[in-house]
Design a protein around this motif. Structure first.
Motif, short mmCIF file in Angstrom:
data_model
loop_
_atom_site.label_atom_id
_atom_site.label_comp_id
_atom_site.label_asym_id
_atom_site.label_seq_id
_atom_site.Cartn_x
_atom_site.Cartn_y
_atom_site.Cartn_z
N LEU A 1 -0.73 1.59 -6.04
CA LEU A 1 -2.06 0.97 -6.09
C LEU A 1 -2.65 0.96 -7.49
O LEU A 1 -3.56 0.18 -7.77
N THR A 2 -2.15 1.80 -8.34
CA THR A 2 -2.65 1.82 -9.73
C THR A 2 -1.84 0.90 -10.64
O THR A 2 -2.06 0.88 -11.84
N SER A 3 -0.90 0.15 -10.05
CA SER A 3 -0.01 -0.69 -10.85
C SER A 3 -0.53 -2.13 -10.87
O SER A 3 -1.49 -2.49 -10.18
N GLU A 4 0.15 -2.96 -11.63
CA GLU A 4 -0.17 -4.39 -11.70
C GLU A 4 0.88 -5.20 -10.93
O GLU A 4 1.12 -6.38 -11.24
N ALA B 1 -6.14 -2.61 -4.25
CA ALA B 1 -6.80 -1.42 -4.80
C ALA B 1 -8.31 -1.62 -4.88
O ALA B 1 -9.10 -0.71 -4.59
N SER B 2 -8.73 -2.84 -5.23
CA SER B 2 -10.16 -3.12 -5.36
C SER B 2 -10.87 -3.11 -4.01
O SER B 2 -11.86 -2.41 -3.82
N GLU C 1 -14.03 5.98 -8.34
CA GLU C 1 -12.76 6.66 -8.56
C GLU C 1 -12.36 7.36 -7.27
O GLU C 1 -13.15 8.08 -6.66
N TYR D 1 -1.44 -6.07 -5.46
CA TYR D 1 -1.74 -4.64 -5.58
C TYR D 1 -3.09 -4.40 -6.25
O TYR D 1 -3.89 -3.59 -5.75
N PRO D 2 -3.43 -5.06 -7.36
CA PRO D 2 -4.77 -4.85 -7.94
C PRO D 2 -5.88 -5.27 -6.98
O PRO D 2 -6.92 -4.59 -6.89
N GLY E 1 -10.40 0.32 -2.25
CA GLY E 1 -11.15 1.35 -2.98
C GLY E 1 -12.64 1.24 -2.74
O GLY E 1 -13.34 2.25 -2.60
N PRO F 1 1.16 5.43 -4.69
CA PRO F 1 1.09 5.44 -6.15
C PRO F 1 1.05 4.05 -6.76
O PRO F 1 0.51 3.86 -7.86
#
Length: 482
Positions: free
Chosen positions: A8-11, A29-30, A125, A25-26, A33, A6
């Protein structure tokens, strides 16, 4: 089921660090993803599991895409690797750029993992979280009783184990974990890499274990250390001459050892030098984690704690009958059941069926005793560490710990071998502290008898320069017997 990661959507700040390379984390995620969007529908993917940022990103990307990942040990021999590839049939192998892959992988399409943030296409997404029973990883066992078997680990096993450990260890997003474990095994990959990311914390991988690296990272903000007994033995040996290491360990919130029993002697040396006791836990590839000493419990040398939340554990005799839970002298095989269990051995329905007792209990093959308060003490493997001598059932582990308390012993392993009179006789394999003047065999036998019982004394003592170990530091007792 909630997402595995969860955060991974944070800053949040730093997620992964390998050497001088890191991802926030950002950024994670990039890059993960973007790779995940290219893996959708890929079937199974193999990951050339070097101790690198790329390996971590590859596994996370596969999990985001809902694609089972098959971690490959870069030290695997050609025949073992060929077997794993035939069995798992990956459609792709993910690797760090520049990594040289063996000929066995020549027929599998390769994709290099790019971890440079800011140079990716905008990641698609991520798909909805797959079914909890969907395979997350296929991790191959060590193959001690034949070719390695692929344990299919579902997403719910990964999530339930990591959440149970968070409860037991009071593990939060504020923790920074240090380890130097390989990433093809559940200890280094699932616990050591995916565990912090599920909590929203940070991982600092040493690349290659060193006591200098441990001191540096624990002395600069890290809070937890994961290791295997070989690593903690090296720490114990270094502590008398390294005050910075002692200070760093003393400041850690949690020191965790696993994959094999940590000798009592090393427990005590570390505690005496740092004031910190090492916490042990118990698990295996097929079950992930079963028990642990809790962060708010007693770190008892020689014990692996109590069952984790959601895990049921029992001891059974040779006939499969459950032993009384309040008998501290009872020795039996550990059986477990719970959400932490694997689904199956890939392509091996026979082996899967054989691994389970009626009622869904997994037969671990490990032998243990249980303290009155529920603490579990592993005494060894049923196949190699349970010695039946003179009508007694004797666990090799307690004899090994007794031997390690002798000043003349650096390392020790205990096995059984056939004996016409006793059924099996106890054999001690000893690496002496001073190879030039090893202790007398009779003195070692008397030392064990005085600490344990006369029937547990070694009948044979064999001296070695070193004990054979695998990549996780476990002693390979079959190699000793051979």
């Amino acid at each position: 089921m909630d997402p595995l990661f969860p955060a991974l959507t944070s800053e949040r700040g730093e997620a992964l660090r390998f050497g001088d390379r890191s991802l926030s984390y950002p950024e994670l995620a990039s890059v993960a993803g973007a790779l995940a969007s290219r893996l959708n529908g890929a079937g199974r993917v193999a990951v050339w599991a070097t101790p690198s940022l790329e390996t971590a990103v590859a596994v996370i990307a596969a999990l985001l895409a809902g694609v089972p990942a098959v971690p490959l040990n870069p030290k695997s021999g050609d025949s073992e690797l060929a077997h794993i590839l035939r069995d798992s049939a990956p459609t792709l192998v993910l690797a760090e750029p520049g990594a040289r892959l063996p000929a066995a992988l020549a027929e599998v399409p390769r994709r290099d993992v790019d971890v440079r943030p800011g140079e990716k296409d905008h990641p698609a997404e991520p798909p909805a979280e797959p079914d909890p029973e969907a395979p997350a990883l296929i991790v191959y066992t060590s193959g001690t009783t034949g070719p390695p078997k692929g344990a299919v680990l579902p997403r719910r096993a990964v999530a339930s184990t990591l959440d149970a450990l968070a409860d037991a260890w009071q593990w939060t997003g504020d923790d920074v974990l240090v380890h130097g474990l390989p990433l093809f095994h559940v200890h280094g990959l699932i616990l050591g890499t995916l565990g912090p990311l599920r909590r929203g914390g940070s991982v600092r991988h040493l690349g290659r274990f060193s006591t200098e690296g441990v001191a540096r990272e624990l002395g600069s903000g890290a809070t937890m250390l994961f290791g295997v007994p070989t690593m903690y033995h090296r720490i114990a040996e270094a502590l008398p001459d390294d005050p910075e290491l002692a200070k760093a360990l003393a400041g850690a919130r949690l020191l965790v050892s696993g994959s094999a029993a940590l000798p009592v002697h090393d427990h005590e040396r570390i505690a005496a030098a740092t004031g910190r006791r090492v916490v042990e836990r118990y698990g295996m590839t097929e079950t992930l984690m079963n028990t642990s000493v809790r962060a708010d419990g007693e770190a008892r040398a020689g014990a692996v704690g109590v069952p984790l939340p959601g895990v049921e554990l029992r001891l059974v005799d040779d006939a499969g009958e459950e032993l009384a839970a309040d008998d501290p002298e009872a020795v039996g095989e550990i059986q477990v059941r719970g959400p932490n269990l694997f689904t199956e051995y890939l392509n091996r329905p026979d082996a899967t069926a054989e691994a389970f007792a009626p009622g869904g209990w997994f037969r671990t093959g490990d032998v243990a005793m249980r303290d009155p308060d529920g603490y579990v003490r592993i005494v060894g493997r049923k196949a190699t560490d349970l010695i039946k001598s003179g009508g007694y059932k004797i666990g090799a582990g307690e004899i090994e710990n007794a031997l390690l308390e002798h000043a003349g012993v650096r390392e020790a392993a205990v096995t059984g071998e056939p004996d016409a009179d006793l059924g099996e006789r106890i054999v001690a394999w000893v690496v002496p502290a001073d190879p030039g003047t090893p202790p007398a065999a009779e003195a070692l036998a008397d030392h064990v008898a005085a600490r344990l019982a006369p029937h547990k004394r070694p009948r044979v003592v064999r001296f070695l320069d070193k004990l054979p170990r695998n990549d996780m530091g476990k002693i390979m007792k079959r190699a000793l017997s051979a």
